[in-house]
Scaffold this motif. Structure first.
Motif, PDB file in Angstrom:
ATOM      1  N   MET A 153       0.850  -1.184   0.000  1.00 45.91           N
ATOM      2  CA  MET A 153       0.000   0.000   0.000  1.00 45.91           C
ATOM      3  C   MET A 153       0.890   1.240   0.000  1.00 45.91           C
ATOM      4  O   MET A 153       1.870   1.310   0.728  1.00 45.91           O
ATOM      5  N   ALA A 154       0.543   2.198  -0.835  1.00 44.81           N
ATOM      6  CA  ALA A 154       1.268   3.460  -0.916  1.00 44.81           C
ATOM      7  C   ALA A 154       0.356   4.590  -0.446  1.00 44.81           C
ATOM      8  O   ALA A 154      -0.850   4.568  -0.689  1.00 44.81           O
ATOM      9  N   ILE A 155       0.941   5.562   0.223  1.00 47.07           N
ATOM     10  CA  ILE A 155       0.187   6.706   0.737  1.00 47.07           C
ATOM     11  C   ILE A 155       0.742   7.968   0.090  1.00 47.07           C
ATOM     12  O   ILE A 155       1.960   8.167   0.039  1.00 47.07           O
ATOM     13  N   TYR A 156      -0.184   8.814  -0.394  1.00 42.35           N
ATOM     14  CA  TYR A 156       0.188  10.057  -1.058  1.00 42.35           C
ATOM     15  C   TYR A 156      -0.606  11.213  -0.477  1.00 42.35           C
ATOM     16  O   TYR A 156      -1.682  11.026   0.084  1.00 42.35           O
ATOM     17  N   LYS A 157      -0.063  12.407  -0.682  1.00 41.82           N
ATOM     18  CA  LYS A 157      -0.756  13.627  -0.295  1.00 41.82           C
ATOM     19  C   LYS A 157      -0.771  14.551  -1.501  1.00 41.82           C
ATOM     20  O   LYS A 157       0.274  14.831  -2.088  1.00 41.82           O
ATOM     21  N   LEU A 158      -1.976  14.981  -1.900  1.00 43.15           N
ATOM     22  CA  LEU A 158      -2.122  15.910  -3.008  1.00 43.15           C
ATOM     23  C   LEU A 158      -2.495  17.251  -2.414  1.00 43.15           C
ATOM     24  O   LEU A 158      -3.500  17.361  -1.699  1.00 43.15           O
ATOM     25  N   LYS A 159      -1.701  18.258  -2.692  1.00 41.38           N
ATOM     26  CA  LYS A 159      -1.960  19.568  -2.120  1.00 41.38           C
ATOM     27  C   LYS A 159      -1.994  20.616  -3.217  1.00 41.38           C
ATOM     28  O   LYS A 159      -1.005  20.843  -3.906  1.00 41.38           O
ATOM     29  N   GLN A 160      -3.148  21.253  -3.365  1.00 41.71           N
ATOM     30  CA  GLN A 160      -3.324  22.285  -4.374  1.00 41.71           C
ATOM     31  C   GLN A 160      -2.660  23.563  -3.887  1.00 41.71           C
ATOM     32  O   GLN A 160      -2.730  23.904  -2.699  1.00 41.71           O
ATOM     33  N   LYS A 161      -2.005  24.279  -4.795  1.00 42.46           N
ATOM     34  CA  LYS A 161      -1.351  25.535  -4.408  1.00 42.46           C
ATOM     35  C   LYS A 161      -2.401  26.607  -4.163  1.00 42.46           C
ATOM     36  O   LYS A 161      -3.363  26.735  -4.897  1.00 42.46           O
ATOM     37  N   PHE A 162      -2.204  27.362  -3.119  1.00 42.81           N
ATOM     38  CA  PHE A 162      -3.110  28.446  -2.754  1.00 42.81           C
ATOM     39  C   PHE A 162      -2.791  29.665  -3.613  1.00 42.81           C
ATOM     40  O   PHE A 162      -1.637  29.977  -3.856  1.00 42.81           O
ATOM     41  N   LEU A 163      -3.801  30.358  -4.105  1.00 45.14           N
ATOM     42  CA  LEU A 163      -3.661  31.560  -4.918  1.00 45.14           C
ATOM     43  C   LEU A 163      -2.862  31.315  -6.197  1.00 45.14           C
ATOM     44  O   LEU A 163      -1.904  31.992  -6.493  1.00 45.14           O
ATOM     45  N   SER A 164      -3.259  30.328  -6.952  1.00 45.58           N
ATOM     46  CA  SER A 164      -2.621  30.010  -8.218  1.00 45.58           C
ATOM     47  C   SER A 164      -3.612  30.295  -9.345  1.00 45.58           C
ATOM     48  O   SER A 164      -4.803  30.054  -9.195  1.00 45.58           O
ATOM     49  N   LEU A 165      -3.122  30.827 -10.462  1.00 43.10           N
ATOM     50  CA  LEU A 165      -4.002  31.102 -11.593  1.00 43.10           C
ATOM     51  C   LEU A 165      -4.489  29.812 -12.243  1.00 43.10           C
ATOM     52  O   LEU A 165      -5.555  29.769 -12.824  1.00 43.10           O
ATOM     53  N   THR A 166      -3.694  28.780 -12.178  1.00 39.89           N
ATOM     54  CA  THR A 166      -4.093  27.490 -12.729  1.00 39.89           C
ATOM     55  C   THR A 166      -4.256  26.500 -11.590  1.00 39.89           C
ATOM     56  O   THR A 166      -3.755  26.709 -10.497  1.00 39.89           O
ATOM     57  N   GLU A 167      -4.966  25.415 -11.855  1.00 34.77           N
ATOM     58  CA  GLU A 167      -5.055  24.340 -10.877  1.00 34.77           C
ATOM     59  C   GLU A 167      -3.672  23.720 -10.800  1.00 34.77           C
ATOM     60  O   GLU A 167      -3.089  23.358 -11.817  1.00 34.77           O
ATOM     61  N   LYS A 168      -3.136  23.611  -9.599  1.00 35.96           N
ATOM     62  CA  LYS A 168      -1.808  23.030  -9.468  1.00 35.96           C
ATOM     63  C   LYS A 168      -1.735  22.234  -8.176  1.00 35.96           C
ATOM     64  O   LYS A 168      -2.131  22.711  -7.131  1.00 35.96           O
ATOM     65  N   PHE A 169      -1.238  20.999  -8.305  1.00 37.15           N
ATOM     66  CA  PHE A 169      -1.100  20.107  -7.166  1.00 37.15           C
ATOM     67  C   PHE A 169       0.326  19.588  -7.117  1.00 37.15           C
ATOM     68  O   PHE A 169       0.916  19.296  -8.154  1.00 37.15           O
ATOM     69  N   ASP A 170       0.850  19.464  -5.935  1.00 39.75           N
ATOM     70  CA  ASP A 170       2.047  18.672  -5.704  1.00 39.75           C
ATOM     71  C   ASP A 170       1.568  17.365  -5.101  1.00 39.75           C
ATOM     72  O   ASP A 170       0.714  17.366  -4.214  1.00 39.75           O
ATOM     73  N   VAL A 171       2.099  16.262  -5.570  1.00 36.68           N
ATOM     74  CA  VAL A 171       1.767  14.958  -5.012  1.00 36.68           C
ATOM     75  C   VAL A 171       3.018  14.475  -4.287  1.00 36.68           C
ATOM     76  O   VAL A 171       4.079  14.355  -4.896  1.00 36.68           O
TER      77      VAL A 171
END
Length: 167
Positions: free
Chosen positions: A1-19
């Motif tokens: 089992m793998a665990i990930y965290k997806l976090k969208q950048k706050f105040l970004s013009l485009t949708e952006k996530f770091d995984v």
């Protein structure tokens, strides 16, 4: 089992996530295209090599997205309207031998909890972190071969329920 965290950048013009993985290391980067007809996203590794491309089917009765891997159509994600008081997505993945693999994502878009199942077997769970300035999701994937597909499907779920409408 793998665990990930997806976090969208706050105040970004485009949708952006770091995984990020369990060790809080970036393993994938997700970016939405700002100027596009329909929502479009890419999932890339940390070397900026694109792994999946996600494109919304613009004229469709139900929200529908296509996931392409290496330039080939590999999966379709469709939001269903039933049952009425929950959220349900059907993910049809084309396997290497030409078979269609059916994965169902069910949950509650108000509480941001989802389960991905295949033939009644749990393959992944998603939980959204509350009290955060940006959207943050915890993702547990039981089958490592499905990681990119599940992350791509989660991006679709977020775009359908919570994404900014830029199309």
């Amino acid at each position: 089992m793998a665990i990930y965290k997806l976090k969208q950048k706050f105040l970004s013009l485009t949708e952006k996530f770091d995984v990020k993985n369990e060790q809080d290391e970036s393993v994938y980067i997700v970016e939405g295209k700002f100027f596009s007809v329909g929502k479009q996203f890419t999932l890339a590794n940390t070397n900026a090599k694109i792994i999946t491309e996600i494109k919304q089917k613009v004229f469709s009765f139900r929200p529908t997205f296509y996931i392409d891997i290496a330039g080939q159509h590999k999966a379709t994600v469709v939001k269903t309207f039933l049952p009425l008081f929950s959220s349900r997505f059907l993910i049809a993945q084309k396997t290497a031998d030409g078979q269609i693999r059916q994965i169902v994502a069910t949950g509650n878009f108000l509480s941001h909890e989802y389960q991905f199942t295949e033939q009644q077997q749990l393959i992944a769970t998603v939980s959204k972190q509350w009290f955060s300035l940006s959207d943050t999701y915890g993702l547990e994937v039981n089958d490592n071969e499905l990681t990119e597909l599940i992350i791509s499907a989660l991006i679709v779920i977020d775009a359908v329920h919570h994404g900014r409408d830029n199309d």
